[in-house]
Design an enzyme around this catalytic site. Structure first.
Site, PDB file in Angstrom:
ATOM      1  N   THR A  74     -19.197 -26.545 -18.544  1.00 23.53           N
ATOM      2  CA  THR A  74     -19.928 -27.772 -18.880  1.00 23.53           C
ATOM      3  C   THR A  74     -20.422 -27.750 -20.319  1.00 23.53           C
ATOM      4  O   THR A  74     -20.226 -28.701 -21.065  1.00 23.53           O
ATOM      5  CB  THR A  74     -21.114 -27.973 -17.898  1.00 23.53           C
ATOM      6  OG1 THR A  74     -20.569 -28.196 -16.600  1.00 23.53           O
ATOM      7  CG2 THR A  74     -21.975 -29.156 -18.293  1.00 23.53           C
ATOM      8  N   GLN A 181      -9.648 -25.299 -14.708  1.00 24.65           N
ATOM      9  CA  GLN A 181      -8.862 -25.073 -13.488  1.00 24.65           C
ATOM     10  C   GLN A 181      -7.469 -24.510 -13.777  1.00 24.65           C
ATOM     11  O   GLN A 181      -6.754 -24.107 -12.858  1.00 24.65           O
ATOM     12  CB  GLN A 181      -8.722 -26.381 -12.688  1.00 24.65           C
ATOM     13  CG  GLN A 181     -10.043 -26.954 -12.203  1.00 24.65           C
ATOM     14  CD  GLN A 181     -10.677 -26.154 -11.078  1.00 24.65           C
ATOM     15  OE1 GLN A 181     -10.054 -25.305 -10.450  1.00 24.65           O
ATOM     16  NE2 GLN A 181     -11.955 -26.416 -10.805  1.00 24.65           N
ATOM     17  N   CYS A 327     -21.674 -38.045  -1.344  1.00 27.52           N
ATOM     18  CA  CYS A 327     -22.415 -38.703  -0.265  1.00 27.52           C
ATOM     19  C   CYS A 327     -23.797 -39.029  -0.788  1.00 27.52           C
ATOM     20  O   CYS A 327     -24.615 -38.145  -0.986  1.00 27.52           O
ATOM     21  CB  CYS A 327     -22.509 -37.790   0.948  1.00 27.52           C
ATOM     22  SG  CYS A 327     -20.895 -37.389   1.599  1.00 27.52           S
TER      23      CYS A 327
END
Length: 390
Positions: A74, A181, A327
């Protein structure tokens, strides 16, 4: 039911390798000096950092002076975007990124928009990739930076990095790639790829959390985004985390050494996993182009289900996987990556799960996981079918 727990979420984080933990433990106990101190304690700590920097650099075909240690992917992404934009704003105010970047890049780009930069978000197609022609069309005289991730963290799809590098070779815009990744699974040579900046994080390769690096080519004008000491050649202030750097170095050595073996192994595991689901007649689709993915990560859409129910059932059955959906307050926000690929209305954004393989997996536990997962999905879709029949 008491299940053994099976971890299929290595793209989120990986277990620290024993050898890494041992190296860190030793450094914590023996080498406590501040690397900026000139006495022998400081010099020993400095040597650890210098040697690690060499290891990082050689793993991507770079010069050790071009490696900046950060607190992770980050911070590396933030430094690349904000640091480059601020240092080069007199040359232009236009930045290009893809619509499916990690939030570390997306939110940094939003910050740049808020302070007056223009940001173009390249579309991503159902195969999970950007188109070079879109990038070409988006480039202007004002473009100072292009940032496209190497491998998407949700789909595992590899972007055309070398082609982007070739396109930008004749343009003054710098090229940054978030390789968090990709690193350790794909061969990376920054010179051959034409990349000016590249972000890496240790905790994705069985290293410690809280450390990463940003490769910055010598030709890049970069403004620091923190203030303090003159560490990291005045580009990133703060006393270095020596033990984490040493652990990171060990993780890099291990991942470089085992890269080909790991790739073959994860490829085999993935095929086994998908084969079992097909054999059990689970209804699923692979998100993105299967031929353009890294071996370890794949994202499956399960029609007629939803993420929340699947993940709850997985967890009860001892399976750890994840989704890109957020969510929030009881409603599911579709994954921004799948929305970019398939559109807002597409159900895939709400019924897709990411599986990512790694050091915690064996052929046995992948097989066991696939069987448990097949059972759960057949039960859930049967239930959904029952309610529709009424």
């Amino acid at each position: 039911m008491n299940h053994t727990h099976i971890y299929l979420d290595h793209a989120a984080t990986t277990p620290v390798a024993r050898e890494v933990a041992e190296v860190m433990h030793e450094v914590h106990l023996e080498e406590f000096g501040n690397p900026s101190s000139v006495h022998s304690f400081g010099r020993k700590a400095r040597r650890i950092i210098d040697e690690a920097r060499l290891t990082m650099a050689s793993s991507i075909g770079a010069n050790e002076k071009d490696i900046i240690f950060t607190s992770g992917g980050t911070e590396a992404d933030n430094l690349a975007l904000v640091g480059t934009a601020m240092a080069n704003k007199k040359n232009g105010n236009h930045v290009i990124i893809s619509a499916q970047e990690h939030h570390a890049v997306l939110h940094a780009a939003e910050f740049l928009e808020n302070i007056g930069f223009q940001v173009t978000y390249l579309p991503v197609y159902p195969d999970g990739k950007i188109l070079i022609s879109d990038l070409k069309a988006a480039l202007t005289e004002e473009t100072i930076l292009v940032s496209v991730m190497f491998v998407n963290n949700e789909t595992g799809v590899i972007q055309p990095i070398a082609e982007i590098g070739r396109l930008l070779a004749d343009h003054r815009a710098y090229f940054h790639t978030d390789a968090v990744q990709a690193y350790g699974l794909l061969e990376i040579d920054v010179k051959a790829l034409g990349v000016d900046m590249l972000s890496v994080s240790a905790h994705k390769i069985n290293g410690p959390k809280g450390i990463g690096f940003l490769y910055v080519n010598d030709n890049v004008r970069l403004q620091p985004i923190g203030y303090g000491g003159e560490q990291e050649r005045k580009r990133r202030p703060g006393t270095e985390n020596v033990a984490a750097v040493a652990g990171f170095q060990k993780a890099v050595q291990l991942v470089v050494e085992n890269r080909q073996d790991n790739e073959n192994k994860y490829c085999r595991y993935k095929q086994l996993f998908l084969h079992i689901l097909r054999e059990k007649q689970v209804d699923f689709e692979v998100n993105g182009d299967e031929n353009s993915m890294i071996a370890s990560t794949f994202n499956l859409s399960f029609p007629g289900t939803n993420v929340e129910t699947i993940l709850t059932n997985f967890d009860l059955a001892g399976i750890a996987a994840s989704s890109g959906s957020a969510c929030t307050a009881g409603s599911i926000e579709p994954s921004h990556v799948l929305t970019a690929m398939y559109g807002k209305e597409n159900e895939r954004g709400k019924n897709s799960i990411r599986f990512s393989l790694g050091s915690y997996n064996t052929e046995e536990n992948v097989k066991e996981a696939a069987e448990r997962i097949a059972e759960i999905l057949l039960r859930l879709t049967r239930k959904a079918g029952d309610t529709h029949d009424r």
